[in-house]
Design a protein around this motif. Structure first.
Motif, PDB file in Angstrom:
ATOM      1  N   VAL A  83       0.797  -1.293   0.049  1.00 20.98           N
ATOM      2  CA  VAL A  83       0.006  -0.188   0.009  1.00 20.98           C
ATOM      3  C   VAL A  83       0.812   1.146  -0.119  1.00 20.98           C
ATOM      4  CG1 VAL A  83      -1.743   1.281   1.132  1.00 20.98           C
ATOM      5  CG2 VAL A  83      -1.842  -1.066   1.114  1.00 20.98           C
TER       6      VAL A  83
ATOM      7  N   PHE B 236       5.897   4.375   0.425  1.00 17.22           N
ATOM      8  CA  PHE B 236       4.966   3.395   1.098  1.00 17.22           C
ATOM      9  C   PHE B 236       4.185   3.956   2.455  1.00 17.22           C
ATOM     10  CE2 PHE B 236       8.169   0.528  -1.241  1.00 17.22           C
ATOM     11  CZ  PHE B 236       7.254  -0.153  -1.387  1.00 17.22           C
ATOM     12  N   VAL B 237       3.217   3.263   2.579  1.00 15.52           N
ATOM     13  CA  VAL B 237       2.507   3.550   3.943  1.00 15.52           C
ATOM     14  C   VAL B 237       3.389   2.882   4.938  1.00 15.52           C
ATOM     15  CG1 VAL B 237       0.562   3.424   5.397  1.00 15.52           C
ATOM     16  CG2 VAL B 237       0.150   4.072   2.922  1.00 15.52           C
ATOM     17  N   LEU B 238       3.968   3.208   6.098  1.00 16.89           N
ATOM     18  CA  LEU B 238       4.408   2.535   7.129  1.00 16.89           C
ATOM     19  C   LEU B 238       3.552   1.553   8.142  1.00 16.89           C
ATOM     20  CD1 LEU B 238       7.291   5.130   7.794  1.00 16.89           C
ATOM     21  CD2 LEU B 238       7.285   3.310   6.190  1.00 16.89           C
ATOM     22  N   PRO B 239       4.182   0.487   8.558  1.00 19.94           N
ATOM     23  CA  PRO B 239       3.421  -0.218   9.371  1.00 19.94           C
ATOM     24  C   PRO B 239       2.572   0.445  10.516  1.00 19.94           C
ATOM     25  CG  PRO B 239       5.626  -1.297   9.137  1.00 19.94           C
ATOM     26  CD  PRO B 239       5.449   0.297   8.509  1.00 19.94           C
ATOM     27  N   ARG B 240       2.999   1.309  11.003  1.00 24.10           N
ATOM     28  CA  ARG B 240       2.236   2.065  12.012  1.00 24.10           C
ATOM     29  C   ARG B 240       1.586   3.402  11.883  1.00 24.10           C
ATOM     30  NH1 ARG B 240      -0.277  -0.453  14.808  1.00 24.10           N
ATOM     31  NH2 ARG B 240      -0.831   1.167  16.213  1.00 24.10           N
ATOM     32  N   GLU B 241       1.330   3.773  10.545  1.00 29.17           N
ATOM     33  CA  GLU B 241       0.806   4.755  10.075  1.00 29.17           C
ATOM     34  C   GLU B 241      -0.402   4.780   9.237  1.00 29.17           C
ATOM     35  OE1 GLU B 241       3.493   7.353   8.451  1.00 29.17           O
ATOM     36  OE2 GLU B 241       3.979   6.163   6.434  1.00 29.17           O
ATOM     37  N   SER B 242      -1.331   5.550   9.082  1.00 31.06           N
ATOM     38  CA  SER B 242      -2.459   5.449   8.351  1.00 31.06           C
ATOM     39  C   SER B 242      -1.901   6.123   6.986  1.00 31.06           C
ATOM     40  CB  SER B 242      -3.708   6.390   9.043  1.00 31.06           C
ATOM     41  OG  SER B 242      -3.201   7.875   8.778  1.00 31.06           O
TER      42      SER B 242
END
Lengths: 247, 247
Positions: free
Chosen positions: B22, B58-64
């Motif tokens: 994503v 990229f969308v990082l694992p802990r962000e919307s």
DNA sequence: GCAAAAGTGTTCGTAGTACACCCATGA
DNA sequence: TCATGGGTGTACTACGAACACTTTTGC
């Protein structure tokens, strides 16, 4: 940007991204007995087992989010694929809060759909039940589905103002009274019927008279002329809800 | 619907879904020298190496997705995090064609942003170059970014009609002539200045006079009164572009 | 003085609103 | 014949489009 676009200055390994699950959620609206209804399903598994939620499901490996939404819509409503394909699906937005699903990272693309009054959804082959629920009586919903539903309602209301979308709620042939009823139901406001009539008829391509001049009665009262949806998709100028009210 | 919602009747193993990447893509607009510009970056890797593309990542694992877009915006424009946080970011939609990235499944959430005229973007620490490009001269773009950019342009144009977003393009204090110029630049049409002036001033909260009554000159002509953005965010009634033109 | 941009005044047409009133039907 | 919803007519109002005109500056 797709994978391996430029990396953030801090450095980021493109092969190390965490995998996301991508789903679609649907807010399917209809008008039944002059009240706005939305399609809900009952969840069979944890989390939120037993709670109501919007219908939806995974995007499959070889389909787009829009295709997934159409597929789910056909499955949930029992509409044929062809019928479902003709319906208007509106992409609302994407919900991506990291904690929206307690188990894993799930990003969901939400869609809104407007369908004419349909029979009660078939139960489907699986455990989950589905049913039409009056919009004003929607219970607490699983996940962030209450947010999605609120956004969907607002979007649909706004869409009626500047598109011919209201005809999607109507059967193939309808009276102007029925069309007005759609606006009144979705907006929650009363409209002046004479002015509504003039507005609709003076907008080229909004509706066209049904060819054979049959008429129909809604019970009492003078029989109304029948119309079908026209070619136009946009409304210039828009049909604004009174005083910018939003329910 | 998040993972393990009801499965399609055909059966679907929730643990077997294909992982998706994503990302976010940004269409960052500004007005420079009375012309609409958009921020582009040059790709350093295949595919489309050397081609221009929209900034993103990229969308990082802990962000919307929204947080990712703000982070990228700050990185690409050199704005401070705080400044970038105050800017309006508009989620355009999600692009999910299975073949939009030739290597893997990438779903991208697109955002549009409007920023005041900024200095040329710093090169950043990495290989990719970034630059402001006049909208009408945008070259072929990588992936489906041309589609995204077209959607962004349309959305921004429509947003100006019923929000006070145009003030985002302006410096903190601006003249009504500058504000009108924003509309003319984005819409590609000429406006009647006297009528524009009345419209803006009669909309409560659109602009407010800058307190000290200083005046400023844009070169020749009578000095203009200065204003700053007001509290309002919506425009009732909207400020429609002439004849519904869309460039 | 002249050009240029800011700012004011006024006219005109159109589109929405409100509401009175007639028409056709079922009970 | 009354209630009900369909449909027509019309006056009033508000707002935007168009444009003439005045003001204040640089050159």
């Amino acid at each position: 940007m797709p994978a391996e676009g430029r990396e953030p200055p801090g450095g980021y390994d493109p092969s190390a991204f965490e995998p996301f699950a991508v789903t679609v959620d649907l807010a399917v609206f209809t008008v039944r007995e002059n009240r706005l209804h939305v399609l809900l399903v009952e969840r069979g598994q944890e989390p939120y087992a037993g709670a109501w939620a919007l219908p939806g499901g995974f995007v499959l490996p070889r389909e787009s989010a829009g295709q997934a939404a159409r597929r789910e819509l056909a499955e949930e409503t029992g509409l044929s694929e062809e019928t479902a394909t003709a319906l208007h699906l509106e992409q609302l937005g994407t919900y991506s809060d990291p904690d929206r699903d307690p188990r894993m990272r799930v990003v969901s693309v939400a869609y809104a759909a407007l369908v004419p009054d349909l029979p009660e959804p078939r139960g489907g082959g699986d455990a989950a039940r589905a049913r039409w629920t009056e919009f004003r009586s929607v219970p607490a919903l699983a996940f962030d589905h209450a947010d999605i539903l609120a956004d969907a309602d607002e979007r649909v209301g706004a869409k009626l103002e500047y598109t011919t979308l209201a005809t999607e709620f109507c059967p193939p042939e309808f009276t102007l009274g029925e069309l007005a009823q759609v606006y009144e139901t979705v907006w929650g406001t009363a409209l002046d019927r004479p002015n509504f009539r003039r507005k609709v008829l003076s907008t080229p391509g909004f509706v066209q008279p049904a060819e054979g001049p049959p008429r129909r009665t809604g019970g009492r009262g003078k029989p109304a002329a029948l119309y079908r949806a026209g070619d136009a998709t946009r409304l210039h100028p828009p049909l604004l809800r009174p005083e910018g009210r939003t329910r």
